[in-house]
Structure formats: C-alpha cells, structure tokens
Design a protein around this motif. Structure first.
Motif, short mmCIF file in Angstrom:
data_model
loop_
_atom_site.label_atom_id
_atom_site.label_comp_id
_atom_site.label_asym_id
_atom_site.label_seq_id
_atom_site.Cartn_x
_atom_site.Cartn_y
_atom_site.Cartn_z
N ALA A 145 4.33 -33.19 -72.01
CA ALA A 145 3.45 -32.84 -73.13
C ALA A 145 3.68 -31.41 -73.61
O ALA A 145 3.64 -31.14 -74.81
N LEU A 146 3.92 -30.48 -72.69
CA LEU A 146 3.91 -29.06 -73.03
C LEU A 146 5.29 -28.44 -73.16
O LEU A 146 5.44 -27.42 -73.86
N LEU A 147 6.30 -29.01 -72.51
CA LEU A 147 7.60 -28.35 -72.45
C LEU A 147 8.73 -29.11 -73.14
O LEU A 147 9.73 -28.50 -73.53
N ALA A 148 8.60 -30.42 -73.28
CA ALA A 148 9.69 -31.19 -73.89
C ALA A 148 9.85 -30.84 -75.36
O ALA A 148 8.86 -30.77 -76.10
N GLN A 149 11.09 -30.66 -75.78
CA GLN A 149 11.38 -30.29 -77.17
C GLN A 149 12.10 -31.38 -77.94
O GLN A 149 12.37 -31.22 -79.12
N GLY A 150 12.41 -32.47 -77.30
CA GLY A 150 13.12 -33.55 -77.96
C GLY A 150 13.36 -34.68 -77.00
O GLY A 150 12.86 -34.69 -75.86
N LEU A 151 14.15 -35.66 -77.42
CA LEU A 151 14.34 -36.87 -76.63
C LEU A 151 14.98 -36.57 -75.28
O LEU A 151 14.55 -37.12 -74.25
N ALA A 152 15.99 -35.71 -75.25
CA ALA A 152 16.69 -35.44 -73.99
C ALA A 152 15.73 -34.85 -72.95
O ALA A 152 15.69 -35.30 -71.80
N ASP A 153 14.96 -33.85 -73.35
CA ASP A 153 13.96 -33.28 -72.44
C ASP A 153 12.93 -34.33 -72.04
O ASP A 153 12.52 -34.42 -70.87
N GLY A 154 12.49 -35.09 -73.03
CA GLY A 154 11.47 -36.08 -72.76
C GLY A 154 11.91 -37.12 -71.75
O GLY A 154 11.13 -37.52 -70.87
N LEU A 155 13.17 -37.55 -71.81
CA LEU A 155 13.69 -38.54 -70.87
C LEU A 155 13.64 -38.00 -69.44
O LEU A 155 13.28 -38.73 -68.50
N ALA A 156 13.98 -36.73 -69.26
CA ALA A 156 13.97 -36.15 -67.92
C ALA A 156 12.56 -36.09 -67.35
O ALA A 156 12.32 -36.44 -66.18
N TRP A 157 11.59 -35.67 -68.17
CA TRP A 157 10.21 -35.59 -67.70
C TRP A 157 9.64 -36.97 -67.41
O TRP A 157 8.92 -37.17 -66.43
N ARG A 158 9.95 -37.96 -68.26
CA ARG A 158 9.43 -39.31 -68.03
C ARG A 158 10.06 -39.93 -66.78
O ARG A 158 9.42 -40.69 -66.06
N PHE A 159 11.33 -39.62 -66.52
CA PHE A 159 11.96 -40.08 -65.28
C PHE A 159 11.20 -39.55 -64.07
O PHE A 159 10.95 -40.27 -63.09
#
Length: 400
Positions: free
Chosen positions: A98-112
C-alpha cells in the motif's frame, strides 16, 4: 473476614477465536483486488495484470505451504506460534504494497510476500481447529473456511464504505486486522488433541507427500484440486463479471462483489450444518454439482432479468466454496494425527498451484470471450466430483 477472590475472566470459546482470527488474517488475500479499478487507472494495468497480482499471492502461498509440508515444520512447532508470526509478517508485507509499491513490478514482490506469509495462517488455522474440536471437524472447518471467504470479501466491503481516503487506506485496514489476528491466536495457544503420541514415528522430509498413498486422502485431495481450479479464478473474475452485467455506468463493483463472494461464508456454514446429517463427502459432492451447473448456465444467462442474473451469481458464490472445508475434514481424518499439518499444507500447495493456471488463463481470455470464461472453469468441479466418488457413493460421510 474472608475477602472474595476476583471473578475469573470470561474466556471465549476457542473455535470462535480461531474463526474470527481467520477472518481478520485472510483479509490480506484479496486486499489488492478490492482496489483493482484504481490500480488499473493509476498504474495503467490490464485485467490480466490484476490476475498477475493475485497469482503472486498464490505463488507465495504455494511455496510457503510446500516449505511447511516438505520440511515438517507445520508439525514441529506450535501451530499458534507459526500463525501469529506469519500474520504479523503478512500485515507488514501488505502495508508495504500500500505504501511503498510504485508500479506492477514492486506490487508483485509485495504480494508474493503476502502469499508466503498466508501459508502460515490458513493451513495452520485448520490445524488449530482440529486440535481444539476434532469431533466436530467438518462443521468447525466450515466456519473456518466461511471466515476465509468473508475475509476474501472484506476488502471489497471496506472499499464500498470508502470515505475518500484512497485505495491505500482500504488495504491498510487488512494489515491492522491481521495484527489483531496474531494477538488473538498467540494468546489462545494450541489445543490438546494433536499432541504427538508416545512412540509415534519421527517426521520425515516430504511428510505431506506420503499421505497421498492413503486412498481416502487421495480421493479427497483430488476432489479438492478440481474445486480449486474453479474457486480462486471465480473470485478474481467476480468484479469483471459484475461490471459486464451492470455496465460501467452503474458505479463501483465493490458492493455486488462483496455480496457474491461474501455469501460463500453462508454457504460454508449451511454446508457445515448439513454435514451433521449427511456427512462431509456428500456435502462436498452437492456443492461441486451446484457450482458446475452455475458454470454451465452463466454464459447462457446474459439476457436474463437483472434480479434473476444476480440470484444466479449469489447461488454460484455460495456453492463455489461450500465444499472446501469438507475436503480438509476428510483429508485430516485420513492421515495420522502427528502429520495433519504437513498433509493439509501439501494439499493446499498443490491446490493453489492449480489456481495459478486457471487465474492466468481466465483473465487472459476475458477480453476475448467475456463471461464465456465460465465454461473454462467447468472441468474443475466436474472432475472433482468424479474424483470424490469413492467417498460419496459409499456414503463415507458421517464423520461428525
């Protein structure tokens, strides 16, 4: 003069605490999907990208459950401690998205990372239920999976009540709830019914895999795998199905999506009640048959009146998950008590690996064939019903 002792604190029933903690902890699972429309606008995503975010959670969950299963960790340490630690880690990873992801690539890592943490929440929650109320496993697990279902729908409900704080706030609510779940389960501890028996064989690497040699476990697990082909892909598609049915002018799909997914909790509870009368195997078969019928009919129902179409979606939402707790109950009874955690983790790992294929396939096909993707889901419940036949045909059902 005798001073009266203070009254002892009221202790809530363990099953109540576990199912509420499951509700709070599993709200992490689809928290990003509740913000799918905002993410598609902000990060310029396509429906297939929302499927990739969901699959990142699934992949983390699969690797986590395989790790717990093959190493035997799920049965080496207290389930309550594993649950609490993983719920805290999942809350942190969800907040990072929610706070640190800036796009899809970051989001995939956090969701993993969220999925990896959930591997210690969902299967260990099932083990906790069996450790406290083994004699009511089918009905009790129905409440547990009902709370997982409601937890899956919860972010859509929070989003529906959005007060203008943005999609990040919706996701952060799930992190707070997961922290509460960790505190509740840590304070509860493990139940007395899955302690290792004196003289029980040592846990082996790959402990969960050995359970597949037991015919009853194998029939239940194969039925579960067919069920999984349909379940998570359906949950991922629900917002898209709602928008297609109502039109883009009808506003946010969050309210209807919450209703369609959340009604699965009621389906689980009703299935648990019914299992006391006809048993878990027959309840699972009935749910598989109903959801298969919904898969087959839905693409043909696009011209139906809105209320009738909504009723069909609600029946589908209730039946698609009502069988899940009964696969867990049947599998738990088919393996030794000291390896229940590993066996359930193994079953979850394979089942969720299957969900990745159906999510990827259906979200990619959605722009091409629309609601006919329901027919892509149909083989899952049909094959699951066939695999489960050795149990429900013999009436091997009155376990509760």
């Amino acid at each position: 003069m005798t001073i009266p002792s203070p009254p002892s604190p009221v202790r809530l029933p363990p099953l109540f605490l576990i199912v509420v903690a499951q509700l709070f902890g599993t709200s992490l699972w689809f928290s990003a999907n509740s913000a799918g429309d905002d993410l598609m606008r902000t990060w310029a995503l396509q429906p297939a990208d929302i499927g990739r975010l969901t699959n990142a959670v699934q992949l983390g969950f699969i690797l986590g459950t395989l790790g717990f299963s093959l190493s035997g960790l799920a049965d080496r340490f207290a389930a309550s401690r594993i649950f609490a630690v993983c719920a805290v880690l999942g809350a942190g990873a969800n907040a990072g998205f929610a706070l640190l992801a800036q796009g899809l690539a970051d989001g995939l890592a956090w969701r993993f990372a969220v999925g990896l943490s959930l591997a210690g929440v969902y299967p260990l929650g099932m083990k906790l239920v069996v450790s406290w109320v083994p004699q009511q496993a089918g009905a009790a697990l129905a409440w547990l999976v009902g709370m997982l279902t409601l937890g899956t729908a919860l972010p859509h409900g929070v989003r529906m009540l959005d007060a203008g704080w943005g999609w990040q706030a919706t996701i952060l609510v799930s992190s707070v709830l997961a922290l509460l779940a960790a505190v509740m389960i840590f304070a509860l501890g493990d139940g007395p019914h899955l302690a290792r028996r004196p003289g029980a064989p040592r846990l082996r690497l790959g402990e969960g895999l050995y359970a597949m040699r037991e015919p009853r476990f194998r029939a239940s697990a194969l039925g579960y795998f067919g069920h999984q082909w349909e379940l998570y892909a359906f949950w991922t598609l629900v917002p898209l199905l709602v928008v297609a049915a109502r039109g883009t002018e009808a506003g946010s799909p969050s309210g209807p999506a919450f209703a369609v997914i959340g009604i699965g909790a009621l389906g689980c509870v009703l299935g648990g009640w019914l299992s006391r009368r006809i048993g878990s195997a027959r309840v699972a078969a009935l749910a598989l048959a109903t959801s298969a019928l919904c898969c087959a009919v839905y693409p043909l129902a696009t011209g139906w009146p809105p209320l009738l179409l909504a009723a069909l979606m609600l029946v589908w939402g209730a039946s698609v998950v009502a069988d899940s707790p009964h696969f867990s109950a049947l599998s738990a009874r088919a393996c030794p008590p000291e390896s229940v955690g590993s066996a359930l983790a193994f079953q979850n790992a394979i089942g969720f690996a299957i969900t990745m294929g159906s999510i990827e396939l259906t979200t990619r096909l959605w722009p091409l064939i629309g609601d006919r993707v329901a027919w892509v889901l149909l083989p899952g419940p049909v094959l699951g019903l066939i695999a489960l036949a050795p149990l429900w045909r013999r009436g091997a059902a009155r376990e509760n």
